[in-house]
Design an enzyme around this catalytic site. Sequence first.
Site, PDB file in Angstrom:
ATOM      1  N   GLY A  81       0.783  -1.328  -0.073  1.00  0.00           N
ATOM      2  CA  GLY A  81       0.082   0.096   0.076  1.00  0.00           C
ATOM      3  C   GLY A  81       0.868   1.403   0.250  1.00  0.00           C
ATOM      4  O   GLY A  81       2.111   1.236   0.014  1.00  0.00           O
ATOM      5  N   GLY A  99       2.504   3.552   1.528  1.00  0.00           N
ATOM      6  CA  GLY A  99       3.004   3.817   2.932  1.00  0.00           C
ATOM      7  C   GLY A  99       3.740   5.103   3.256  1.00  0.00           C
ATOM      8  O   GLY A  99       3.721   5.729   4.211  1.00  0.00           O
ATOM      9  N   LYS A 125       4.405  12.419  -2.181  1.00  0.00           N
ATOM     10  CA  LYS A 125       5.327  11.279  -1.783  1.00  0.00           C
ATOM     11  C   LYS A 125       6.085  11.931  -0.676  1.00  0.00           C
ATOM     12  O   LYS A 125       7.069  12.782  -0.960  1.00  0.00           O
ATOM     13  CB  LYS A 125       5.777  10.812  -2.994  1.00  0.00           C
ATOM     14  CG  LYS A 125       6.810   9.586  -2.711  1.00  0.00           C
ATOM     15  CD  LYS A 125       7.543   8.998  -3.767  1.00  0.00           C
ATOM     16  CE  LYS A 125       8.384   7.696  -3.571  1.00  0.00           C
ATOM     17  NZ  LYS A 125       8.972   7.158  -4.703  1.00  0.00           N
ATOM     18  N   ASP A 133       7.904   5.842   8.772  1.00  0.00           N
ATOM     19  CA  ASP A 133       7.240   7.258   9.123  1.00  0.00           C
ATOM     20  C   ASP A 133       6.498   7.779   8.019  1.00  0.00           C
ATOM     21  O   ASP A 133       5.749   8.954   8.216  1.00  0.00           O
ATOM     22  CB  ASP A 133       8.296   8.055   9.778  1.00  0.00           C
ATOM     23  CG  ASP A 133       9.467   8.381   8.765  1.00  0.00           C
ATOM     24  OD1 ASP A 133       9.348   8.284   7.692  1.00  0.00           O
ATOM     25  OD2 ASP A 133      10.545   8.520   9.433  1.00  0.00           O
ATOM     26  N   GLY A 134       6.654   7.348   6.834  1.00  0.00           N
ATOM     27  CA  GLY A 134       5.914   7.891   5.704  1.00  0.00           C
ATOM     28  C   GLY A 134       6.347   9.318   5.101  1.00  0.00           C
ATOM     29  O   GLY A 134       6.094   9.969   4.415  1.00  0.00           O
ATOM     30  N   ARG A 152       3.636  14.473  -7.328  1.00  0.00           N
ATOM     31  CA  ARG A 152       3.635  13.869  -8.520  1.00  0.00           C
ATOM     32  C   ARG A 152       2.243  13.666  -8.948  1.00  0.00           C
ATOM     33  O   ARG A 152       1.228  13.596  -8.233  1.00  0.00           O
ATOM     34  CB  ARG A 152       4.472  12.681  -8.406  1.00  0.00           C
ATOM     35  CG  ARG A 152       3.864  11.542  -7.291  1.00  0.00           C
ATOM     36  CD  ARG A 152       4.695  10.316  -7.480  1.00  0.00           C
ATOM     37  NE  ARG A 152       4.524   9.179  -6.807  1.00  0.00           N
ATOM     38  CZ  ARG A 152       4.915   8.114  -6.595  1.00  0.00           C
ATOM     39  NH1 ARG A 152       6.277   7.883  -7.299  1.00  0.00           N
ATOM     40  NH2 ARG A 152       4.552   7.009  -5.887  1.00  0.00           N
ATOM     41  N   ARG A 154      -1.930  -0.016  -9.549  1.00  0.00           N
ATOM     42  CA  ARG A 154      -0.610  -0.806  -9.875  1.00  0.00           C
ATOM     43  C   ARG A 154      -1.371  -2.224 -10.147  1.00  0.00           C
ATOM     44  O   ARG A 154      -2.333  -2.525  -9.750  1.00  0.00           O
ATOM     45  CB  ARG A 154       0.461  -0.803  -8.767  1.00  0.00           C
ATOM     46  CG  ARG A 154       0.901   0.550  -8.332  1.00  0.00           C
ATOM     47  CD  ARG A 154       0.752   0.940  -7.138  1.00  0.00           C
ATOM     48  NE  ARG A 154       0.845   2.375  -6.744  1.00  0.00           N
ATOM     49  CZ  ARG A 154       2.149   2.713  -6.633  1.00  0.00           C
ATOM     50  NH1 ARG A 154       3.010   2.021  -6.405  1.00  0.00           N
ATOM     51  NH2 ARG A 154       2.362   4.083  -6.265  1.00  0.00           N
ATOM     52  N   ASP A 206       4.108  -4.297  -7.272  1.00  0.00           N
ATOM     53  CA  ASP A 206       3.623  -3.075  -6.682  1.00  0.00           C
ATOM     54  C   ASP A 206       4.234  -1.753  -7.281  1.00  0.00           C
ATOM     55  O   ASP A 206       3.751  -0.444  -7.136  1.00  0.00           O
ATOM     56  CB  ASP A 206       3.830  -2.885  -5.109  1.00  0.00           C
ATOM     57  CG  ASP A 206       5.324  -3.085  -4.626  1.00  0.00           C
ATOM     58  OD1 ASP A 206       5.823  -4.132  -4.892  1.00  0.00           O
ATOM     59  OD2 ASP A 206       5.759  -2.127  -4.381  1.00  0.00           O
ATOM     60  N   ASN A 207       5.301  -2.026  -8.271  1.00  0.00           N
ATOM     61  CA  ASN A 207       5.666  -0.944  -8.917  1.00  0.00           C
ATOM     62  C   ASN A 207       5.512  -0.822 -10.374  1.00  0.00           C
ATOM     63  O   ASN A 207       6.337   0.154 -11.102  1.00  0.00           O
ATOM     64  CB  ASN A 207       7.635  -0.646  -8.442  1.00  0.00           C
ATOM     65  CG  ASN A 207       7.801  -0.373  -7.266  1.00  0.00           C
ATOM     66  OD1 ASN A 207       6.837   0.183  -6.441  1.00  0.00           O
ATOM     67  ND2 ASN A 207       9.039  -0.733  -6.733  1.00  0.00           N
TER      68      ASN A 207
END
Length: 522
Positions: free
Chosen positions: A102, A104, A124, A136-137, A194, A201, A273-274
């Site tokens: 997910g 993150g 991002k 921590d994101g 972005r 994905r 996932d990418n």
Amino acid sequence: MTLSKNLHFTSSFTNELPADIETENYTRQVKNAVFSFVKPYIFENPKLIIASKEMLQELDINDANSKNFLNIFSGKKLLPNMQPYAMAYAGHQFGQWAGQLGDGRAINLGELKGRNATWQVQLKGAGATPYSRNGDGFAVLRSSIREFLISEAMYHLDIASTRALCLIETGENVLRDKLYNGNPTYEKGALVCRVSPSFIRFGNFELLAARQDLKSLKLLLDYTIKHHYSELLKIKNEKEHYIQFVRAVSQNTQKMVVNWMRVGFVHAVMNTDNMSILGETIDYGPYGWIDNFDRAWTPNTTDKHERRYRFGNQINVVQWNLMQLANAIFPLINELQSLQEILDDYQKDVGIAFYKMQFEKLGLYTKNIEDKLFIDELLNLLESCAMDMTIFYRNLADFTHYDSFYKKLSDYSYEPNLIESNKEKWQNWLKQYQNFTENEGLDSAIRKEKMNVVNPKYVLRNYMVQQAIEQAENKSDYSLIFELHELLKNPYTEQIDKEHWFAKRPNWALDKFGCSTLSCSS
């Protein structure tokens, strides 16, 4: 009229798809949903570093230097019509099933209608989400600079990619173990805003299929087709338009990876996932650019032993990833043969596309693409002689005679002594190339023009962006970010005042972290 009044965000994604019923922001497994509502972290003193003029124009934003712009696109100010969210997805990482992953550290603000498309806007590095696991994101300045520059560079290379609207320094420090050696240090924090028509994905579908949540899987697939592959809705048979969706994704992704190979780009983290369902390059981490031609090279330290995502294996990895997408959607189709045909067609078509691209790089447009040996011989020579890929192809456009060109080869190699030891092979290949050019009868000026639109002169080599990073980190000097950003807007064009960037990798960059190797730490 103020900037905020001009920006009307919508969100078809959150309006049409099932949401996480839990609204508190803590790490958890999110089920029976494709996203979670979550608000960005509020940075008290964000600072705009750079914005893309092209994306500002596309979104009709005319005041990027305003405080309002900075507050909105750092996540500090939410407009009344925003519904920020993070997506749920899973993925295969380095070939192994990783379960729920997910967004993150990415938070979607919603959708903005531009002049040519509707754009998902995503921050991002905007803080933790339910999918942050132990993170921590946040994001650091070095990785954010890399993402901003490469996003726009790829676009101007005519390679499908997510775009970057702006790069913002958050004003807060972030603790990171850059080398994964147990010695974390504080680094400057930053975020990238972005944009893309979609950030969906392969892994979005994988998560729902793995949990056998077929209701949500069908809703997500129908949404994706409706908004991003609407031409398939003409097909009345539902199963068939699902099959054709997989085919369309396969074809778009094939085009993308062949373009990577054309310019020498290594993604280095081709986890499912990418992988974008649009066939866009997404999630720029420890990417790299081929200097000396080496099909075994990857800049990713995490992949240094397996080399799964090495330059020469990217086409094969795409096929493997497409198989995972097909497996995820299979429960809605229940027909193996059609999906297998798509994978088989990819393998056949990508081979043809690869060699066609290679002949175009040589200016041999009418050469029979079935004749692969000529290309294979060149690629082997480039590799065995440590030839700089970008410089070799760009200078080949000036080819007139095999003998005179051979004498220049040592200038393009990182190990010039290898040229002499392969002299006979080089001269045989160059003679054959000369025969091809003469037989085609193409005017040398026209051939050069054709070659120079597929062989870039300027690419974002790692040592270049690393210098920009160090200036920004150590001196708060962003001038090199601006210089590279402008340079890479015209990668196929001669830029006399930028000739110093058309050069081999300097010796100091060979083993320097950030140049030859990078980690996923950001």
